[in-house]
Design an enzyme around this catalytic site. Sequence first.
Site, short mmCIF file in Angstrom:
data_model
loop_
_atom_site.label_atom_id
_atom_site.label_comp_id
_atom_site.label_asym_id
_atom_site.label_seq_id
_atom_site.Cartn_x
_atom_site.Cartn_y
_atom_site.Cartn_z
N ASP A 315 56.63 -28.01 38.60
CA ASP A 315 55.78 -27.92 40.10
C ASP A 315 56.38 -29.16 40.60
O ASP A 315 56.05 -30.07 40.71
CB ASP A 315 54.45 -27.33 39.99
CG ASP A 315 53.77 -26.71 40.46
OD1 ASP A 315 53.66 -25.96 41.23
OD2 ASP A 315 52.82 -27.75 41.83
N GLU A 369 61.09 -26.68 41.06
CA GLU A 369 60.79 -25.58 42.63
C GLU A 369 60.66 -27.16 43.74
O GLU A 369 60.22 -27.86 43.64
CB GLU A 369 59.08 -25.79 41.92
CG GLU A 369 58.84 -24.72 43.42
CD GLU A 369 57.70 -25.18 43.92
OE1 GLU A 369 56.89 -24.45 44.89
OE2 GLU A 369 56.49 -26.38 43.78
#
Length: 748
Positions: A315, A369
């Site tokens: 993330d 991401e």
Amino acid sequence: MFANGTWQRSWEKLGAHPDVQDGEPGWHFAVWAPDVKSVHVVGDFNGWDATANPLTQLKKSGVWQGFVPRLPEGDLYKYVIETADGKLLYKADPYGFYAEDIPGTASRLMDITGYTWHDGTWMNKRARHDHMKQPLNIYEVHLGSWRRHGNDPQGEPDENGNYPGPGDPFPAQRGTYYSYDDLSEELVDYVRDMGYTHIELLPVMEHPFDGSWGYQPTGYFAATARYGTPKQLMHFVESCHKAGIGVILDWVPGGFCANEEGLATFNGKMLYEREIHPNWGTHKFDFARGEVRSFLVSNALFWIEMFHADGIRMDGVSSMLYLNFGVDDPGQKKFNKYGTEEDLDASAFIRQVNCAVGREFPDVMMIAEESTAWPLVTYPPEEGGLGFHYKWDMGWMNDTLHYMQTDFPWRPGAHRLLTFSLMYAFNENFVLPLSHDEVVNGKCSLMGRMPGDQWRQFAGLRTLIMYQMTHPGAQLNFMGNEIAPFIEWRYYESLEWFLADEFDAHRNHREFVKALNHLYLSEPAFWERAYTEDGFSWIDPDNAQQSIISFARHGEKANDDLAIIINFDPASYETFRMGVPREGDWKVIFDSDRPEFGGSGYKLDELDGTVCSSEPYPWNGCDNSIQLPLPGLGGIVLKRIGKSSYVPPKPKKKAATKRTTSKTAKKTTAESVSAKAASSATATKPAARTTAKAAAKPAVKAASKPAATASKATATKTTTAKKAAGAAASAAPAPVKKTATRAPKKNA
């Protein structure tokens, strides 16, 4: 090793572990806390006495350790750290394997070794196959809100008997969580039936606040206690594997929760962290410290080894890579020794963890991401890349959603948003995400973005999902997208499953998604070459005026070729000509406008399993083309099933002519001239011209948009030259009728 950042299995020694010393069973504790006066372990076993069980420091390593006998598994504990200035800090164990139920903040003694796995078949298959040559269709899940038991508000009401709701900062939880064991049955069965290949879990690491969705953790090695024990989570993963479903875990190495019981200022000052994130208030890890790198690399390997994770989705990679991410004030900007904004420590760490996973678990996927144009994200570190296998394509997501929320009359002007992603689609290995971030914080649900009446909203959503599933790359959808809710996702309650249970439109949409998922699984052209240019070719990307695109997908075998056409406008076409990548009989294998999907069933009798035989008539830059009906706001997938059955018409035989005498010929000519003169009073235009003009003009205009230009299928006018050509004229496309697709009368 720990200090220089290369200890990859630090979880085996740090934290709390069962041990036997001098023949007495107990627990061994070890924690990294440099530059402090003392460290004690406290808990249920000593009445939380801050002086009862001191730990001793291992030389000058900053690691404190000790043994406490006769402790039962499940007891709560914390470390009491006396800082250099004499302050006492009560900290949860950074390497703790289990935690107290929220709102409690203590760690809990837990031995997570010894789980007997029964997923050998899956693990062996994973090791033998290249995941980049396999289907990858991900169902993103927040375990706390996929389903819940009941819907009653939890907690205490206010003085008026009301509970906090959606407009309040902290809405009341509604219903109670499903356990890992509940999810091992219901979620696994559902995902298998729907045809997804993987489940991606929003962070399951322990976190104090439900509203963070797990992205502000305090316990990096602890499976959250909300849903059960660590071994129950292992059982969930095993159940997924037995059902043929992979498991991807969201991982948050960019920053952690600021709560005082966590890693924040662990020894009274910044230790694990370097700075505070300017946007989110989280503490950003100090990647320059070897101990921090050992902690994080070990953590990634821990989840892969101990929980059999098949992938890690990292993330917030962009927030790690840039020194000035979220910094708007030019005066606050920082630069590295080369004068750029790259965080050299962070990029080195990312390469380190990806290389470590690649060495230890070469069959596990690493996903980034990353939302910027940072180059070579999915290239090997030895080639200057970051070493990920996949990257989320945030550009495709943003452009496509902006196009889809554009009303139909204005879509021609936004057409490039639909096609631009193919300019860079093969620069990286992309995952196309319609994730949780796109259905929260005022962005609306996917359904809420679609223009038009309710029928057109559902039809528009079908075209969005169809474009995603047929586009090169892997696919990801957040839970609930398949039932088309009108409201945004709410983390504090269950998805609105009653929509699919009680209303045809939502139930039909789920059937559409299910059918499309299974089509994706069954057609290698969608995934065998999903990340290389030879897996895709445009047929017509430029039909902006009609808002129609068409393209081909290619697998390893030519017989697996597919042709796809998607109409993003409500206008339907009785006959539409499109090019095909090669000659052949092309069978309709999927039609998004079928009634069982909520569609209008436009020309269903002509589309259901129909075989379209290509003609040697050049179109869209292809040598061959086919004709078929095209529904409004619908898409069609065709597959080549063999050589073309098209038989060209035989040329007409010339009529035999009789010789005439000059006298007879003169008479005939005179009569002919007289007849033409008589008919000229009633014939105003040649018939050929009238026919050509009618063919180039739509029969009916779409009610929701201005008159469109003639279809490419009707652009060729009949001319005198074509009449003379004979055979060429016989192959000319038939006229098109254009109609507006209307919503059938159905319950919402």
